[in-house]
Structures are given as C-alpha cells and as structure tokens.
Design a protein around this motif. Structure first.
Motif, PDB file in Angstrom:
ATOM      1  N   ARG A 231       0.790  -1.234   0.000  1.00 25.74           N
ATOM      2  CA  ARG A 231       0.000   0.000   0.000  1.00 25.74           C
ATOM      3  C   ARG A 231       0.826   1.291   0.000  1.00 25.74           C
ATOM      4  NH1 ARG A 231      -5.157   0.529   1.799  1.00 25.74           N
ATOM      5  NH2 ARG A 231      -4.559   1.615   3.696  1.00 25.74           N
ATOM      6  N   ALA A 232       0.754   2.085   1.070  1.00 16.54           N
ATOM      7  CA  ALA A 232       1.356   3.422   1.088  1.00 16.54           C
ATOM      8  C   ALA A 232       2.868   3.425   1.025  1.00 16.54           C
ATOM      9  CB  ALA A 232       0.904   4.181   2.339  1.00 16.54           C
ATOM     10  N   SER A 233       3.495   2.301   1.343  1.00 15.39           N
ATOM     11  CA  SER A 233       4.962   2.247   1.330  1.00 15.39           C
ATOM     12  C   SER A 233       5.519   1.626   0.060  1.00 15.39           C
ATOM     13  CB  SER A 233       5.479   1.471   2.545  1.00 15.39           C
ATOM     14  OG  SER A 233       5.013   0.135   2.522  1.00 15.39           O
ATOM     15  N   GLY A 234       4.651   0.952  -0.759  1.00 17.73           N
ATOM     16  CA  GLY A 234       5.245   0.332  -1.945  1.00 17.73           C
ATOM     17  C   GLY A 234       4.332  -0.464  -2.844  1.00 17.73           C
ATOM     18  N   GLY A 235       3.036  -0.127  -2.909  1.00 21.62           N
ATOM     19  CA  GLY A 235       2.104  -1.002  -3.618  1.00 21.62           C
ATOM     20  C   GLY A 235       1.599  -0.571  -4.974  1.00 21.62           C
ATOM     21  N   CYS A 236       2.001   0.602  -5.484  1.00 26.43           N
ATOM     22  CA  CYS A 236       1.400   1.132  -6.720  1.00 26.43           C
ATOM     23  C   CYS A 236       1.965   0.503  -7.993  1.00 26.43           C
ATOM     24  CB  CYS A 236       1.600   2.636  -6.796  1.00 26.43           C
ATOM     25  SG  CYS A 236       0.127   3.557  -6.370  1.00 26.43           S
ATOM     26  N   ILE A 237       1.110   0.455  -9.007  1.00 27.71           N
ATOM     27  CA  ILE A 237       1.483   0.015 -10.365  1.00 27.71           C
ATOM     28  C   ILE A 237       1.378   1.220 -11.295  1.00 27.71           C
ATOM     29  CG2 ILE A 237       1.007  -1.652 -12.207  1.00 27.71           C
ATOM     30  CD1 ILE A 237       1.520  -2.982  -9.458  1.00 27.71           C
ATOM     31  N   THR A 238       2.316   1.347 -12.231  1.00 23.49           N
ATOM     32  CA  THR A 238       2.254   2.434 -13.214  1.00 23.49           C
ATOM     33  C   THR A 238       2.978   1.999 -14.480  1.00 23.49           C
ATOM     34  OG1 THR A 238       2.593   4.831 -13.509  1.00 23.49           O
ATOM     35  CG2 THR A 238       4.369   3.612 -12.442  1.00 23.49           C
ATOM     36  N   THR A 239       3.303   2.941 -15.345  1.00 25.20           N
ATOM     37  CA  THR A 239       4.155   2.716 -16.524  1.00 25.20           C
ATOM     38  C   THR A 239       5.232   3.788 -16.513  1.00 25.20           C
ATOM     39  OG1 THR A 239       2.914   4.211 -17.969  1.00 25.20           O
ATOM     40  CG2 THR A 239       2.143   1.917 -17.850  1.00 25.20           C
ATOM     41  N   ALA A 240       6.287   3.581 -17.267  1.00 30.58           N
ATOM     42  CA  ALA A 240       7.352   4.587 -17.335  1.00 30.58           C
ATOM     43  C   ALA A 240       6.805   5.913 -17.867  1.00 30.58           C
ATOM     44  CB  ALA A 240       8.491   4.085 -18.219  1.00 30.58           C
ATOM     45  N   ARG A 241       5.917   5.841 -18.842  1.00 27.36           N
ATOM     46  CA  ARG A 241       5.352   7.070 -19.420  1.00 27.36           C
ATOM     47  C   ARG A 241       4.593   7.880 -18.361  1.00 27.36           C
ATOM     48  NH1 ARG A 241       4.492   7.992 -24.761  1.00 27.36           N
ATOM     49  NH2 ARG A 241       4.365   5.768 -25.272  1.00 27.36           N
ATOM     50  N   GLU A 242       3.771   7.188 -17.572  1.00 28.99           N
ATOM     51  CA  GLU A 242       2.959   7.896 -16.580  1.00 28.99           C
ATOM     52  C   GLU A 242       3.790   8.293 -15.349  1.00 28.99           C
ATOM     53  OE1 GLU A 242      -0.867   6.098 -15.829  1.00 28.99           O
ATOM     54  OE2 GLU A 242      -1.480   6.511 -17.908  1.00 28.99           O
ATOM     55  N   LEU A 243       4.823   7.535 -15.060  1.00 27.02           N
ATOM     56  CA  LEU A 243       5.715   7.898 -13.966  1.00 27.02           C
ATOM     57  C   LEU A 243       6.437   9.202 -14.294  1.00 27.02           C
ATOM     58  CD1 LEU A 243       6.869   7.140 -11.216  1.00 27.02           C
ATOM     59  CD2 LEU A 243       8.500   5.614 -12.365  1.00 27.02           C
ATOM     60  N   MET A 244       6.787   9.396 -15.543  1.00 30.45           N
ATOM     61  CA  MET A 244       7.414  10.647 -15.978  1.00 30.45           C
ATOM     62  C   MET A 244       6.464  11.824 -15.767  1.00 30.45           C
ATOM     63  SD  MET A 244      10.060  12.228 -17.229  1.00 30.45           S
ATOM     64  CE  MET A 244      11.156  10.996 -17.980  1.00 30.45           C
ATOM     65  N   ILE A 245       5.211  11.647 -16.143  1.00 31.12           N
ATOM     66  CA  ILE A 245       4.208  12.704 -15.953  1.00 31.12           C
ATOM     67  C   ILE A 245       4.116  13.078 -14.476  1.00 31.12           C
ATOM     68  CG2 ILE A 245       1.722  13.232 -16.080  1.00 31.12           C
ATOM     69  CD1 ILE A 245       1.668  11.356 -18.592  1.00 31.12           C
TER      70      ILE A 245
END
Length: 347
Positions: A231-245
């Motif tokens: 969860r708050a310490s390490g649970g999110c999923i994303t993509t490199a493109r959206e992480l850049m945003i």
C-alpha cells in the motif's frame, strides 16, 4: 549535443541490462519541457508496460500529505496519537528504557526520523525474505505487531539521524485515510491520478487488479497479496510514461504548493546499508559530489527508487528526469547505481 547525449544514455542502459541479473527493463529520460526525450526498452518491457513502483509509491503518499497540509487538514507537528488509538501505538517505540510511541509526529514519519525499525528488511521474520518464498497478505495491525518485536534504532528526532523504515509510510497511509475519509486508492486517485489524467496508474485492491511479476535473481515470482499489503509504502502500479508525468508534476509544483514543499529542508543521511542516500520531505536525495563518485559529480539526484529495481529521479543541474525499471529484487542498489551513472554522463 542531443545525439551525443542519447548515445551515452543508450550505452549506459545497455551496459546495465547486459548484466545476468537483468531480464527486462525500461529507461525514459526527458527534460521539463519535453523537447529532449529518450526511451529504450529491454526484454519486452516498453514505455507503456506495467511496472511495480515499489517504494516510489512513497512519493504518492508524500503528495497526499503535502496536499492535505496545504488544505489545512493536518499539520506536520500533529502527534500520531491524534489518528491512532492508544492500543495501536503502545509499545511500538521503546528505546533506552523510555517509551516514545505517543510522542511521534507526522513529520517524524515523513522525514524517516522516527527511529522505528523496518520490518521489510529486519529480523528473522522479515517481510522481504518471506515474500521471496511465498505470497501472503499482511494487515496494518500485523505490521505493527512485527514492529513491536524489533528494537528501535534511536529516539525520535535524534540530531543527524534517519532510518529508512516502511512502517513510517504505512502509518502515513492510515492517516491519509482517516483525514480524507477515503480509501488510500481513492485518495491517490483524487490527488494524483485524476488531476494528471493517468490511465494506467493504480493501487491494486483486489485479485482482478493486474500485478506484474517481479524477478528475484533468475526467478519470476508473482506476489499479488504481498503487493496489496504494501500500500502506502510500496504497492502502486504504473508505466514509465505515466511515472514521468507524475515526476514532472511532483517537482514542478502541480500537485501541491511548491513554496510549502521548499520550506521543508530537513535532510539526514540514512543508515549505512542505504549507501549515500539522504532522506527528507518524503523523498530521497543522492549527492553526486562525494566519495562514491570519486568527487567527480555535481549536484544531487532527487526522487526515489524501489527495492524491485524501479527508479524515478530528477537531476536539476541538467533539468533531466530519469525514470524506469530494472525489475530485479535481488539487488536493490542497481537502480541507484544506474541513475547516478546517467546523471554523471549528462552533466
């Protein structure tokens, strides 16, 4: 100049992914305006491939805390006793014969200066060792119970001391839910996902939510319960493109008041096992002018890495953002080393 820079970036990434430890990876580099942009994938991983943010999720948690601070809904000086029952806190921080459990503040958690131990890395029951071998779900109460079994490292706010511990951010996640009356996933949506129109970024909450495999050495492991516990310490999923945003918005002041953010200058060096990393205001700072670079670097990287190989850093000197993933849980130093090399070659 741009061609020379892209060639260097490509060479560094190719060298990193040529290691036997790396089975897939992705690198995305841009400046603030986006007029310089470079990306490269490896092993089938590309800009829009799902990646586990791991501890970069802490930047999402930080975003929510700072947004709520800006709205006047909490203060960094708030004692955690405002948000947790006495029974939850009792015994989590007893150091030198004194109990500090009821003296902890939001600031202590955000700046990693609580002194609390890290159940992910420490002890015979460390979540990391167990997670490598099996998939399991851990509740917040379970984590607190594990913290009680370990010894704190120092009294809260001990001068020049910081200790990286997931429980600090697990507690911040609980506080966010109590202040907003939202689930943490809903809070992330409200403060980050919706304002930035992110389509592939989420906190998994059920078995239907996709969770990518993680590599541990040569083995791909699937740990959805473990990730949903983080969860708050390490649970999110994303993509490199959206992480850049997100990274551009985080350091650009688009998600909270940048002036407020810049008034939080307290940074302390983390424990020796974390190398040259300092922590403060909910993110890492890595100086490039020290012994580890033979004093050849300038400035610092600002952002976060994850224990599974994810990385997201801003290098102000060249106005470049480095985000991506090496997806290797067996060596959490790899994304830090790669990010430092990328910065050193673009100075």
């Amino acid at each position: 100049m741009a061609n020379s820079r892209t060639q260097k970036l490509g060479e560094i990434f190719d060298k990193a992914t040529s290691s036997n430890q790396i089975h897939e990876g992705v690198l995305f580099v841009e400046n603030t305006s986006g007029d310089f942009s470079y990306s490269k994938g490896y092993g089938g991983k590309e800009l829009d491939s799902p990646l586990l943010m791991a501890s970069i999720t802490k930047l999402f948690t930080t975003t929510c805390i700072l947004a709520l601070l800006e709205q006047g809904k909490l203060s960094l000086d708030d004692k955690v006793t405002t948000y947790f029952d006495h029974s939850v806190l009792s015994g989590i921080h007893v150091y030198g014969g004194e109990e500090y459990s009821f003296d902890l503040t939001i600031s202590d958690l955000l700046f990693q200066i609580s002194g609390l131990p890290d159940v992910f890395e420490e002890g015979k029951e460390s979540a990391k060792i167990r997670g490598i071998n099996e998939d399991f779900y851990t509740t917040f109460d379970d984590m607190v119970a594990l913290v009680r079994k370990l010894n704190p490292h120092f009294a809260p706010r001990t001068t020049k001391k910081a200790y990286y511990a997931d429980i600090n951010f697990d507690m911040l996640g609980e506080i966010i839910e109590k202040v907003t009356n939202l689930t943490l996933a809903e809070a992330y949506k409200q403060f980050i996902v919706e304002p930035l129109t992110l389509k592939n970024t989420y906190l998994p909450e059920c078995e239907n939510d996709f969770v990518p495999n993680i590599y541990y050495q040569n083995k791909a492991i699937y740990r959805p319960k473990f990730i949903m516990s983080s969860r708050a310490s390490g649970g999110c999923i994303t993509t490199a493109r959206e992480l850049m945003i997100f990274m551009k918005a985080f350091f650009g002041g688009n998600l909270f008041n940048k002036a407020l953010f810049e008034k939080l200058p307290l940074y302390n060096k983390l424990q020796a096992s974390m190398g040259p990393i300092y922590y403060g205001s909910g993110y890492m700072r890595i100086p490039l002018n020290g012994l580890i670079t033979l004093f050849m670097g300038k400035g610092e990287l600002m952002g976060h890495s994850g224990s599974t190989g994810s990385f997201a850093f801003y290098y102000p000197i060249t106005d470049l953002f480095f985000v991506g993933d090496l997806n290797q849980m067996g060596n959490p130093a790899l994304p830090i080393r790669l990010s430092m090399k990328l910065a050193m070659m673009t100075k």
